[in-house]
Design an enzyme around this catalytic site. Sequence first.
Site, PDB file in Angstrom:
ATOM      1  N   SER A  81       0.834  -1.203   0.000  1.00 21.71           N
ATOM      2  CA  SER A  81       0.000   0.000   0.000  1.00 21.71           C
ATOM      3  C   SER A  81       0.867   1.250   0.000  1.00 21.71           C
ATOM      4  O   SER A  81       1.984   1.246   0.549  1.00 21.71           O
ATOM      5  CB  SER A  81      -0.861  -0.018   1.267  1.00 21.71           C
ATOM      6  N   TYR A 131      -2.010  -1.057  10.539  1.00 21.65           N
ATOM      7  CA  TYR A 131      -2.216  -1.633   9.198  1.00 21.65           C
ATOM      8  C   TYR A 131      -1.011  -1.327   8.299  1.00 21.65           C
ATOM      9  O   TYR A 131      -0.446  -2.218   7.654  1.00 21.65           O
ATOM     10  CB  TYR A 131      -3.508  -1.075   8.581  1.00 21.65           C
ATOM     11  N   LYS A 135       2.157  -3.807   6.539  1.00 19.99           N
ATOM     12  CA  LYS A 135       2.591  -3.830   5.132  1.00 19.99           C
ATOM     13  C   LYS A 135       4.112  -3.608   5.047  1.00 19.99           C
ATOM     14  O   LYS A 135       4.798  -4.245   4.258  1.00 19.99           O
ATOM     15  CB  LYS A 135       1.851  -2.761   4.309  1.00 19.99           C
TER      16      LYS A 135
HETATM   17  C1  UD1 Z   1      -7.157   4.772   3.434  1.00 21.22           C
HETATM   18  C2  UD1 Z   1      -5.843   4.385   4.035  1.00 21.22           C
HETATM   19  C3  UD1 Z   1      -5.107   3.451   3.103  1.00 21.22           C
HETATM   20  C4  UD1 Z   1      -5.964   2.267   2.746  1.00 21.22           C
HETATM   21  C5  UD1 Z   1      -7.240   2.774   2.108  1.00 21.22           C
HETATM   22  C6  UD1 Z   1      -8.178   1.641   1.738  1.00 21.22           C
HETATM   23  C7  UD1 Z   1      -5.029   6.236   5.425  1.00 21.22           C
HETATM   24  C8  UD1 Z   1      -3.998   7.297   5.593  1.00 21.22           C
HETATM   25  N1  UD1 Z   1      -4.992   5.547   4.292  1.00 21.22           N
HETATM   26  O1  UD1 Z   1      -6.875   5.651   2.360  1.00 21.22           O
HETATM   27  O2  UD1 Z   1      -3.949   3.004   3.731  1.00 21.22           O
HETATM   28  O3  UD1 Z   1      -5.270   1.434   1.851  1.00 21.22           O
HETATM   29  O4  UD1 Z   1      -7.918   3.655   3.008  1.00 21.22           O
HETATM   30  O5  UD1 Z   1      -8.765   1.077   2.854  1.00 21.22           O
HETATM   31  O6  UD1 Z   1      -5.852   6.070   6.273  1.00 21.22           O
HETATM   32  N2  UD1 Z   1     -13.293  11.309   2.957  1.00 21.22           N
HETATM   33  C9  UD1 Z   1     -14.258  12.250   3.233  1.00 21.22           C
HETATM   34  N3  UD1 Z   1     -15.463  11.824   3.709  1.00 21.22           N
HETATM   35  C10 UD1 Z   1     -15.766  10.511   3.923  1.00 21.22           C
HETATM   36  C11 UD1 Z   1     -14.764   9.534   3.619  1.00 21.22           C
HETATM   37  C12 UD1 Z   1     -13.530   9.973   3.142  1.00 21.22           C
HETATM   38  O7  UD1 Z   1     -14.032  13.454   3.071  1.00 21.22           O
HETATM   39  O8  UD1 Z   1     -16.870  10.205   4.376  1.00 21.22           O
HETATM   40  C13 UD1 Z   1     -11.978  11.747   2.439  1.00 21.22           C
HETATM   41  C14 UD1 Z   1     -10.829  11.408   3.362  1.00 21.22           C
HETATM   42  O9  UD1 Z   1     -10.635  12.385   4.338  1.00 21.22           O
HETATM   43  C15 UD1 Z   1      -9.678  11.324   2.351  1.00 21.22           C
HETATM   44  C16 UD1 Z   1     -10.344  10.865   1.048  1.00 21.22           C
HETATM   45  O10 UD1 Z   1     -11.732  11.078   1.230  1.00 21.22           O
HETATM   46  O11 UD1 Z   1      -9.149  12.598   2.139  1.00 21.22           O
HETATM   47  C17 UD1 Z   1     -10.118   9.397   0.775  1.00 21.22           C
HETATM   48  O12 UD1 Z   1     -10.419   8.650   1.940  1.00 21.22           O
HETATM   49  P1  UD1 Z   1     -10.470   7.060   1.952  1.00 21.22           P
HETATM   50  O13 UD1 Z   1     -11.309   6.562   0.827  1.00 21.22           O
HETATM   51  O14 UD1 Z   1     -10.834   6.626   3.331  1.00 21.22           O
HETATM   52  O15 UD1 Z   1      -8.985   6.611   1.606  1.00 21.22           O
HETATM   53  P2  UD1 Z   1      -7.579   7.039   2.265  1.00 21.22           P
HETATM   54  O16 UD1 Z   1      -7.766   7.616   3.612  1.00 21.22           O
HETATM   55  O17 UD1 Z   1      -6.834   7.828   1.258  1.00 21.22           O
END
Ligand code: UD1
Length: 341
Positions: free
Chosen positions: A128, A153, A157
Amino acid sequence: MKQKIMVTGGCGYLGSHTIIALIESGKYEVISVDSCVRSTPETMGRVKAITGVNVKNYRVDVCDRESFFKVFEENPGITGIIHFAAYKAVGESVEQPLMYYRNNLGTMMNVLEACEKFRVKHLLFSSSAAVYGDIKKLPVNEQTPMGVANCPYAHTKQICEGMIQSELVANTEMNALILRYFNPVGAHPTGLNGELSPDKPNNLIPVIMHVASGVLPQMTVFGTDYDTRDGSCIRDYLHVCDIADAHVKAMDYLVESRNTERCEIFNLGSGNGLSVLEMLAAAEKVIGKKLNYVLGDRRPGDIPAIYSDSTRANELLGWHCRYDVTAMMESAWKWERFINS
Ligand code: UD1
């Protein structure tokens, strides 16, 4: 003759799309091992609906060494393993770290031991972008040093990558590729296979789709005061079928002995960073309606921006993303309507 490949975690989101791509390449015969504690055996019915092929899933926990090894005894001649089976929820790993270490390191240990015992030559490992930790410089390429892991997590990795490197010194018959994924999203273009999210999804696309379908009443944009072009976080989203295709190309690369090192690392990202607000706008355009979201506080642990330099995978694997953000949203929306209609 077709190469026989084992996919661990084959009933999961990335595993099942990769199985479809392996079958469609015409070069690989696949068996799956998945305990289905975080997935469903029904996935193989979806794989059959798309490919016409019945893939056998052994409902075995990869941590259960004896049962796992029996699968190799029943299926002689496995030449490659694609190892997906692991837990992947960041928040859960903070709450239950030992469960993450036991499962993610336990599955890795048994996979490596099986490679040695059953003389498996090729290994692809699901890593990841989380291994990079807090990013100082963008974009991220494979030379970017690993940072301090933000959560258990991510730490599992990092450790698994180290386990592979160590084992390759002892097991000289095997070669491995470590694939570091950015943010895989979307579903199969048929809408017949996709991600089965937990009851309360955390990841952006499942949340967006649940709001669009009415499963969730509202969502929050986590943070609008970051130092980015619109204040929301930037991530490198790529279509799950592009990730799947990268695995076929990565396996080809090992089978054809095109690797120059015994263990090589590839970033898998589109190379294109998109903000949360841009993702919402893309979703609204595809779905054809306004989504009910509010602008909220930052989510603890989020980094402002990360995206990949995928030049290495582009040049050496001949891999390029075929799907844009519209295709990501269209397929995710099709899948959402398929499962929630
Ligand atoms: C996360 C994990 C990553 C993991 C991946 C898949 C971290 C730092 N990274 O990625 O290691 O492989 O999930 O499980 O935690 N967001 C919103 N509203 C929401 C949901 C998300 O604004 O309701 C935003 C988050 O703040 C982020 C972006 O969307 O900026 C993507 O979030 P998400 O899909 O959870 O992925 P990551 O956090 O990038």
